[in-house]
Design a protein around this motif. Structure first.
Motif, PDB file in Angstrom:
ATOM      1  N   ALA A   1       0.834  -1.198   0.000  1.00 15.35           N
ATOM      2  CA  ALA A   1       0.000   0.000   0.000  1.00 15.35           C
ATOM      3  C   ALA A   1       0.866   1.245   0.000  1.00 15.35           C
ATOM      4  N   THR A   2       1.972   1.203   0.765  1.00 15.37           N
ATOM      5  CA  THR A   2       2.862   2.355   0.807  1.00 15.37           C
ATOM      6  C   THR A   2       3.407   2.650  -0.586  1.00 15.37           C
ATOM      7  N   ILE A   3       3.871   1.589  -1.254  1.00  7.65           N
ATOM      8  CA  ILE A   3       4.443   1.808  -2.581  1.00  7.65           C
ATOM      9  C   ILE A   3       3.377   2.347  -3.524  1.00  7.65           C
ATOM     10  N   LEU A   4       2.206   1.753  -3.463  1.00  7.77           N
ATOM     11  CA  LEU A   4       1.150   2.221  -4.362  1.00  7.77           C
ATOM     12  C   LEU A   4       0.840   3.697  -4.099  1.00  7.77           C
ATOM     13  N   THR A   5       0.745   4.045  -2.814  1.00  6.19           N
ATOM     14  CA  THR A   5       0.489   5.449  -2.492  1.00  6.19           C
ATOM     15  C   THR A   5       1.591   6.334  -3.065  1.00  6.19           C
ATOM     16  N   ARG A   6       2.845   5.902  -2.861  1.00  4.27           N
ATOM     17  CA  ARG A   6       3.976   6.695  -3.366  1.00  4.27           C
ATOM     18  C   ARG A   6       3.922   6.801  -4.888  1.00  4.27           C
ATOM     19  N   VAL A   7       3.573   5.699  -5.543  1.00  9.43           N
ATOM     20  CA  VAL A   7       3.502   5.744  -7.011  1.00  9.43           C
ATOM     21  C   VAL A   7       2.453   6.759  -7.439  1.00  9.43           C
TER      22      VAL A   7
ATOM     23  N   TYR B   1       1.333   9.352  -5.737  1.00  8.76           N
ATOM     24  CA  TYR B   1       1.863  10.697  -5.500  1.00  8.76           C
ATOM     25  C   TYR B   1       2.948  11.043  -6.513  1.00  8.76           C
ATOM     26  N   GLY B   2       3.735  10.030  -6.881  1.00  8.85           N
ATOM     27  CA  GLY B   2       4.788  10.244  -7.869  1.00  8.85           C
ATOM     28  C   GLY B   2       4.215  10.650  -9.213  1.00  8.85           C
ATOM     29  N   ILE B   3       3.124   9.983  -9.598  1.00 13.04           N
ATOM     30  CA  ILE B   3       2.494  10.337 -10.869  1.00 13.04           C
ATOM     31  C   ILE B   3       1.939  11.760 -10.782  1.00 13.04           C
ATOM     32  N   ASN B   4       1.331  12.060  -9.661  1.00 15.63           N
ATOM     33  CA  ASN B   4       0.821  13.413  -9.467  1.00 15.63           C
ATOM     34  C   ASN B   4       1.945  14.434  -9.588  1.00 15.63           C
ATOM     35  N   PHE B   5       3.028  14.187  -8.874  1.00 17.23           N
ATOM     36  CA  PHE B   5       4.175  15.093  -8.910  1.00 17.23           C
ATOM     37  C   PHE B   5       4.739  15.175 -10.327  1.00 17.23           C
ATOM     38  N   GLY B   6       4.872  14.002 -10.967  1.00 15.80           N
ATOM     39  CA  GLY B   6       5.405  13.960 -12.327  1.00 15.80           C
ATOM     40  C   GLY B   6       4.531  14.752 -13.289  1.00 15.80           C
ATOM     41  N   LEU B   7       3.225  14.626 -13.145  1.00 13.30           N
ATOM     42  CA  LEU B   7       2.326  15.330 -14.061  1.00 13.30           C
ATOM     43  C   LEU B   7       2.432  16.836 -13.877  1.00 13.30           C
ATOM     44  N   LEU B   8       2.526  17.265 -12.614  1.00 12.40           N
ATOM     45  CA  LEU B   8       2.611  18.715 -12.438  1.00 12.40           C
ATOM     46  C   LEU B   8       3.978  19.237 -12.837  1.00 12.40           C
ATOM     47  N   LEU B   9       5.007  18.398 -12.652  1.00 16.57           N
ATOM     48  CA  LEU B   9       6.321  18.765 -13.184  1.00 16.57           C
ATOM     49  C   LEU B   9       6.255  18.901 -14.699  1.00 16.57           C
ATOM     50  N   ALA B  10       5.502  17.991 -15.312  1.00 19.29           N
ATOM     51  CA  ALA B  10       5.434  17.975 -16.774  1.00 19.29           C
ATOM     52  C   ALA B  10       4.885  19.292 -17.302  1.00 19.29           C
ATOM     53  N   LEU B  11       3.910  19.863 -16.594  1.00 22.28           N
ATOM     54  CA  LEU B  11       3.356  21.133 -17.061  1.00 22.28           C
ATOM     55  C   LEU B  11       4.452  22.192 -17.132  1.00 22.28           C
ATOM     56  N   GLY B  12       5.300  22.220 -16.100  1.00 17.28           N
ATOM     57  CA  GLY B  12       6.397  23.178 -16.123  1.00 17.28           C
ATOM     58  C   GLY B  12       7.478  22.786 -17.112  1.00 17.28           C
ATOM     59  N   ALA B  13       7.769  21.480 -17.176  1.00 18.03           N
ATOM     60  CA  ALA B  13       8.860  21.009 -18.021  1.00 18.03           C
ATOM     61  C   ALA B  13       8.550  21.217 -19.500  1.00 18.03           C
TER      62      ALA B  13
ATOM     63  N   PRO C   1      -5.791  -0.166  -2.012  1.00 26.24           N
ATOM     64  CA  PRO C   1      -5.254  -0.077  -0.660  1.00 26.24           C
ATOM     65  C   PRO C   1      -4.624   1.289  -0.370  1.00 26.24           C
ATOM     66  N   ALA C   2      -4.463   2.121  -1.396  1.00 23.52           N
ATOM     67  CA  ALA C   2      -3.746   3.381  -1.190  1.00 23.52           C
ATOM     68  C   ALA C   2      -4.706   4.497  -0.796  1.00 23.52           C
ATOM     69  N   THR C   3      -4.175   5.425  -0.020  1.00 23.29           N
ATOM     70  CA  THR C   3      -4.977   6.568   0.388  1.00 23.29           C
ATOM     71  C   THR C   3      -4.295   7.849  -0.077  1.00 23.29           C
ATOM     72  N   ILE C   4      -5.028   8.678  -0.813  1.00 27.09           N
ATOM     73  CA  ILE C   4      -4.451   9.962  -1.194  1.00 27.09           C
ATOM     74  C   ILE C   4      -5.482  11.051  -0.929  1.00 27.09           C
ATOM     75  N   THR C   5      -5.036  12.281  -0.985  1.00 21.91           N
ATOM     76  CA  THR C   5      -5.985  13.360  -0.750  1.00 21.91           C
ATOM     77  C   THR C   5      -6.763  13.653  -2.024  1.00 21.91           C
TER      78      THR C   5
ATOM     79  N   GLU D   1       9.375  10.067  -5.517  1.00 22.88           N
ATOM     80  CA  GLU D   1       8.407   9.687  -4.484  1.00 22.88           C
ATOM     81  C   GLU D   1       8.609   8.248  -4.016  1.00 22.88           C
ATOM     82  N   VAL D   2       8.778   7.344  -4.976  1.00 18.79           N
ATOM     83  CA  VAL D   2       8.850   5.933  -4.586  1.00 18.79           C
ATOM     84  C   VAL D   2      10.149   5.625  -3.853  1.00 18.79           C
ATOM     85  N   SER D   3      11.226   6.308  -4.244  1.00 14.14           N
ATOM     86  CA  SER D   3      12.526   5.992  -3.631  1.00 14.14           C
ATOM     87  C   SER D   3      12.494   6.225  -2.130  1.00 14.14           C
ATOM     88  N   THR D   4      11.587   7.087  -1.646  1.00 11.61           N
ATOM     89  CA  THR D   4      11.575   7.371  -0.207  1.00 11.61           C
ATOM     90  C   THR D   4      11.191   6.145   0.611  1.00 11.61           C
ATOM     91  N   VAL D   5      10.662   5.125  -0.071  1.00 16.82           N
ATOM     92  CA  VAL D   5      10.364   3.896   0.649  1.00 16.82           C
ATOM     93  C   VAL D   5      11.661   3.234   1.100  1.00 16.82           C
TER      94      VAL D   5
END
Ligand SMILES: Nc1ncnc2c1ncn2[C@@H]1O[C@H](COP(=O)(O)OP(=O)(O)O)[C@@H](O)[C@H]1O
Ligand SMILES: [Mg+2]
Lengths: 326, 315, 444
Positions: C155-161, C163-175, C288-292, C406-410
């Motif tokens: 569940a932790t990894i899934l949550t991180r993934v 969040y990672g996709i979320n972060f990646g997508l918003l990075l993509a807008l800037g990138a 199993p993952a929880t996000i906001t 995000e995932v590496s923080t695991v």
């Protein structure tokens, strides 16, 4: 408010070890960018490597001064290889991005908690200065005049720092008037042309990267000698400031980086002192003294922009040399 | 022209695309280079004769520059081997190729703008002790060599009418002068083979005549020359041998007079390139006749030379 | 001046389209969503500290669970112009050097506590610290067996993934903004990070300080962001191009601009970290993952925007012209494309996307004066990974960077995750210099 005090401390900055460190680091990127055309945006990383490679062996293995200095130089050579091998065959902008990234990696690594026993983590390292002060040739007392009055230890660190700056400048002067300098400058202009003339461009770029990087690492040593090592000092902002100094003085000149660093240091202290002075005299009332510290960074940003737009050759640069758009 | 075999003193056996030379300086086999789907270079076999002036012609986009890049190590081929004076050069880096005596110039000039003309020249010289970072620090170790090459550079600059400019920045030269400087700079290393990519493009017509003289002089000095050129006058005037490329392949080669009357050549030019550089060619070949012969050979441009010779005889 | 009018109206159309579709996307995603819940702080970041201080002032403390020292717990110290995270070592101690005496706040980051341990008083994890007479102040955060649910690794990894996709997508807008500007002008824009910060700060101003509703606040932010793009090209870069200023010099000008703007923002915003009030604090379960909920909305908006940008580049006339200019500006100019106009549109488009990325990043993390500069390098890394100048490559690169960080923080310490992203960048350059999707340059 004491105007004399403000000018005194600004004048004192002129010869401070931090200014010497800035000057030496600027000479380093002068070799990289001014002469060889390499976009090194990781000079803060070289400075960090230099500082940590000097301090850690001193603290952990009781290295004598000379050995710690050597360790600093070797570490920066190693770092230059690490940076150069993947990027020196690529286009110039890749080096810019990789150097800036590597400098940040260095900072993240020395700050990580897992390495606190070695690097001191976020709080850095201190208490390594004894090997340096032990070699102080000056007797106790006070030296100098006017704004430049130093204790024996203060004098020793200044003499040491500025001697390194002078030595580095002489080295750069000798190299740049030689055929080696000609090849390096040719690479700055067009590396394929130089390659077609039978020069091993990759090797020359690596040599230039190493030379400027070693200057950077020694600058890192001078920077920390009178104080402690703080990892937060080695952020990208430091690199950008050194670039500002270099461009202020003139990138492909011998004296440019030194004078640029001096002007930068003096202006920074002076503007800060002036703004704070004006606030305390209630002449400026609309900003707080914390904000005063921020104004000088705005000035740096603006100066950097205006300089590059209106006087790209710097103070010492040859206008003609830069008027061509190559 | 006889109906039998075409021969030539530079060639062993029959003249034709890929023919063997008596004394080749460069031999290339199966050299190919593709960009995406485009086969920019596809040379099955070619030999460059020694101590001769060889012209490499072909329409824009024929792959001449790419072939230069491959031979000199500036680009890596997909397949192929090639040798220079009997030593294989495949995978040898560009600067080593140059050190072996195979020096090139670039189609888009690469003068070093913020170095003086003289410094540009000195950079071309080889065996400079001062180019080592350690010896560079001690002037007496390199002063002698510096003086020698300066004298040599001034001599060359004089020949190329650039001597008065020697202390100017190269960036201040005109396009044509930069071409000259680049050629002179290449000569500083006393190359065995000099490869010039469109040396005349942009050079003042008044200067081209003297440049032709220089190129001929190079051969007299014992060098081999390979050059890319669109100016057919120049090709006809100075070259001993002409190689024609089209769509990456060597479609014809031979002595200039013969090649320029070769329908395959006209085809190569008319195929992709009928609006430029044909002033000279249409003069020698009946315009009306060209299209028919062209279409006849269009699909099989590398067919046996015998067939091509036959068609020539018909005219 | 019919030309100028057409020019302006094209711009208006592009900007209008972006804003309109962002709002539409937001509505759609909101419609699937839930009612706003009570306020709750968004997950806290561990930003890279910055600054230029040589000091011996410190704030620190000891964090223990009973008698066991806790390692790797993060405490964030903020003050005027200062923001840094300290992490506890094996002895449970954390120390943050600060630039000067003064008032600071120290906030325990509960996410970093080990599983099964929670702050004893979860509502009160921020302490005011006044460093006045001493050089060092210790701060206490009592902890105990808390209510934190033990989560399994999957569940932790899934949550991180996620969040990672979320972060990646918003990075993509800037990138993609960086990539488009690089593609058409070959300029590396170091002021891009401040464009991210600008979006976040303006959105903070309107949504949280002034308190106008979400949708108009976004609209105002995007319009102002678009204007910064217009201004940067019209008042800075176009004149520089006119003067024939070289690319390296222009790049250094953007560094100057970056420093200037960053400190102007600090001047007005102050050094504190600000939390955006979006009202989207509900948690959502995905398997199993929880996000906001905010993250979910953010992802929805990013995906819709990225699809639109893709359609714009491949389907519209201006988009095709943009790609032509990126391929070969001279050729494009010769074939009748108004290159300056395309570059202007690209700047406006890039600034708008980057402003949006700033809003989303502010929601994902929090708002501070330095936030854009902190991710500038990740943006560059994303663009370089994908291949300089390729918009699609920027998307791929961003997703890689987002998920890796995000995932590496695991597995690796939180404070090394950005370092890992940069190491990957360097490794990729070793193997595939032109980037994942880039093309090789022509020589000679
Ligand atoms: N780096 C490259 N990438 C893609 N295509 C290339 C590259 N270099 C050359 N080409 C293509 O290869 C072909 C041959 O080009 P070139 O060798 O320059 O021809 P020439 O010199 O005979 O005019 C052209 O179609 C050109 O567009
Ligand atoms: Mg060509």
């Amino acid at each position: 408010m004491d105007w004399g005090q403000i000018f005194n401390s600004a004048a004192g900055e002129l010869l401070s070890p931090v200014t010497a460190a800035y000057a030496l680091a600027a000479i380093g990127i002068g070799v990289h960018f001014g002469y060889a055309g390499l976009l090194n945006f990781g000079q803060a990383g070289f400075m960090a490597i230099g500082a940590y490679a000097f301090v850690i062996p001193t603290l952990l293995f009781d290295f004598p001064l000379w050995a710690a200095l050597l360790s600093s130089v070797f570490a920066s050579i190693l770092f230059a290889f690490l940076l150069g091998i993947p990027t020196l065959r690529l286009r110039a902008d890749y080096l810019a991005i990789v150097t800036i990234a590597s400098a940040e990696i260095v900072r993240y690594v020395v700050m990580t908690t897992g390495l606190t026993a070695i690097t001191g983590g976020a709080s850095g390292l201190s208490g390594f200065n004894s090997t340096f002060t032990a070699l102080n040739p000056f007797a106790d007392g006070s030296y100098g005049f006017g704004p430049w009055v130093f204790t024996a230890n203060q004098l020793w660190v200044r003499v040491f720092g500025w001697s390194l700056v002078v030595l580095a400048s002489i080295l750069v002067f000798l190299l740049m008037r030689s055929p080696w300098g000609r090849v390096v400058k040719g690479i700055r202009e067009d590396e394929d042309a130089v390659r077609s003339l039978g020069k091993n461009v990759y090797a020359y770029k690596m040599q230039a990267l190493i030379l400027g990087g070693v200057f950077g690492s020694l600058a890192g040593v001078i920077y920390v000698l009178p104080r402690s090592v703080q990892p937060t000092n080695y952020a990208t902002t430091l690199t950008f400031f050194i670039w500002t100094m270099l461009l202020l003085g003139g990138a492909a000149t011998i004296l440019g980086p030194i004078v640029g660093a001096m002007i930068f240091a003096v202006l920074l202290t002076l503007s800060d002192g002036l703004i704070r002075g004006l606030i305390s005299a209630n002449i400026i009332t609309f900003i707080s003294s914390t904000q005063a510290g921020q104004v000088r960074f705005m000035i740096i940003g603006a100066v950097l922009m205006l300089l590059v737009i209106f006087r790209p050759q710097g103070i010492f640069g040859n206008k003609k040399e830069l008027s061509f758009n190559v | 022209m006889s109906e039998t075999m075409q021969t030539h003193p530079l060639v062993i056996g029959e003249v034709g695309p890929g023919c063997k030379k008596v004394d080749p300086i460069v031999v290339a086999d199966n050299v190919t280079r593709t960009f995406g789907g485009l086969k920019a270079v596809d040379v099955v076999h070619v030999e460059i004769p020694r101590n001769a002036i060889t012209a490499l012609i072909g329409p824009n986009g024929a792959g001449k520059t790419t072939f230069f890049n491959l031979l000199t190590g500036f680009d890596k081929p997909n397949t192929g081997t090639w040798s220079f004076e009997g030593h294989s050069l495949a995978r040898v880096p560009a600067f080593r190729v140059a050190r072996k005596g195979m020096v090139r110039t670039f189609q888009l000039t690469k003068s070093l703008g913020r170095l003086s003309v003289l410094q540009n020249m000195l950079l071309g010289a080889t065996k400079q002790p001062g180019e080592n970072i350690f010896t560079a620090l001690i002037k007496p170790l390199w002063r002698g060599r510096e003086q020698d090459i300066t004298a040599k550079a001034e001599d060359l600059l004089d020949r190329f009418k650039l001597l008065e400019k020697s202390s100017d920045y190269a960036a201040s030269l005109s396009g044509g002068q930069r071409k000259l400087l680049e050629m002179a700079r290449a000569l500083m290393s006393d190359p065995v083979l000099i490869m010039l990519d469109e040396p005349m493009a942009g050079v003042n017509p008044a200067l081209t005549q003297s440049l032709l003289g220089h190129v001929k002089q190079l051969k007299a000095d014992g060098m081999s020359v390979l050059f890319v050129e669109h100016d057919m006058h120049m090709v006809r005037h100075i070259s001993d041998w002409v190689i024609v490329m089209a769509e990456g392949r060597v479609v014809a080669e031979g002595p200039p007079d013969q090649v320029m009357n070769d329908p395959a050549v006209i085809d190569a030019y008319l195929g992709a390139h009928h609006d430029t550089d044909l002033g000279e060619m249409t003069g020698t070949i009946p315009v009306a006749a060209a299209p028919e012969t062209a279409t006849a050979t269009a699909t099989v441009p590398t067919e046996t030379t015998a067939a091509e010779t036959e068609r020539e005889v018909e005219k | 001046m019919p030309l100028a009018i057409r020019h302006a109206s094209t711009l208006l159309r592009v900007v209008g389209a972006i804003i309109g579709t962002t709002l539409a996307a937001l509505m759609i995603v909101l419609a699937m969503g839930l009612a706003p819940a009570s306020a709750q702080t968004t997950p806290s970041p561990s930003p890279s500290p910055s600054g230029d201080f040589t000091s011996t002032f410190t704030i620190g403390g000891l964090i223990r669970d009973g008698d066991t020292p806790l390692e790797g717990v993060e405490v964030r110290v903020e003050g005027d112009g200062f923001d840094e995270v300290g992490t506890t070592g094996a002895d449970g101690r954390w120390v943050v050097p600060v630039p000067a005496q003064g008032k600071y706040t120290a906030t325990l980051l509960p996410d970093t506590l080990p599983a099964g341990v929670a702050p004893r008083d979860p509502e009160n994890i921020t302490r005011d610290v006044n460093l006045a007479t001493t050089n060092t102040v210790n701060v206490l955060f009592p902890t105990g067996a808390g209510t934190v649910v033990e989560s399994n690794i999957g569940a932790t990894i899934l949550t991180r993934v996620i969040y990672g996709i979320n972060f990646g997508l918003l990075l993509a807008l800037g990138a993609i903004g960086i990539s488009l500007i690089y593609g058409t002008t070959k300029l590396n824009n170091f002021a891009h990070g401040e464009m991210v910060t600008f979006g976040a700060v303006i959105f903070f101003l309107f949504s949280t300080v002034i308190g106008i509703p979400l949708v108009p606040a976004i609209a105002i932010t995007l319009v102002l962001s678009a204007f910064t793009g217009y201004a940067q090209d019209a008042w800075l870069h176009k004149p520089l191009r006119r003067r024939g200023v070289g690319l390296v010099q222009a790049m250094i000008v953007t560094i100057g601009l970056s420093i200037l703007v960053r400190y102007v923002i600090l001047f007005f915003l102050g050094g504190n970290v600000q939390t955006l009030n979006t009202g989207l604090t509900e948690n959502v379960n995905i398997g199993p993952a929880t996000i906001t909920l905010a993250s979910l909305v953010s992802m929805g908006v990013s995906v819709v925007m990225l699809i639109l940008v893709g359609l714009f580049l491949t389907r519209t006339r201006i988009g095709k012209a943009t790609r032509a200019v990126s391929d070969n500006a001279q050729l494009a100019a010769a074939s009748g494309i108004n290159v300056d106009r395309i570059i202007r549109i690209v700047w406006v488009l890039a600034a708008t996307l980057t402003g949006l990325s700033g809003i989303l990043y502010g929601i994902f993390r929090q708002v501070n004066w330095n936030m854009g500069f902190q991710i500038l390098l990740l943006l560059f890394a994303a663009v370089t990974l994908g291949g300089l100048g390729s918009a699609f490559g920027a998307l791929v690169g961003s997703l890689i960077i987002g998920i890796v960080t995000e995932v590496s923080t695991v597995w690796i310490p939180n404070d090394l995750r950005y370092a890992l992203a940069l190491v990957i960048l360097i490794l990729v350059l070793l193997v595939r210099p032109q980037g994942v999707l880039g093309r090789k340059e022509r020589v000679g």
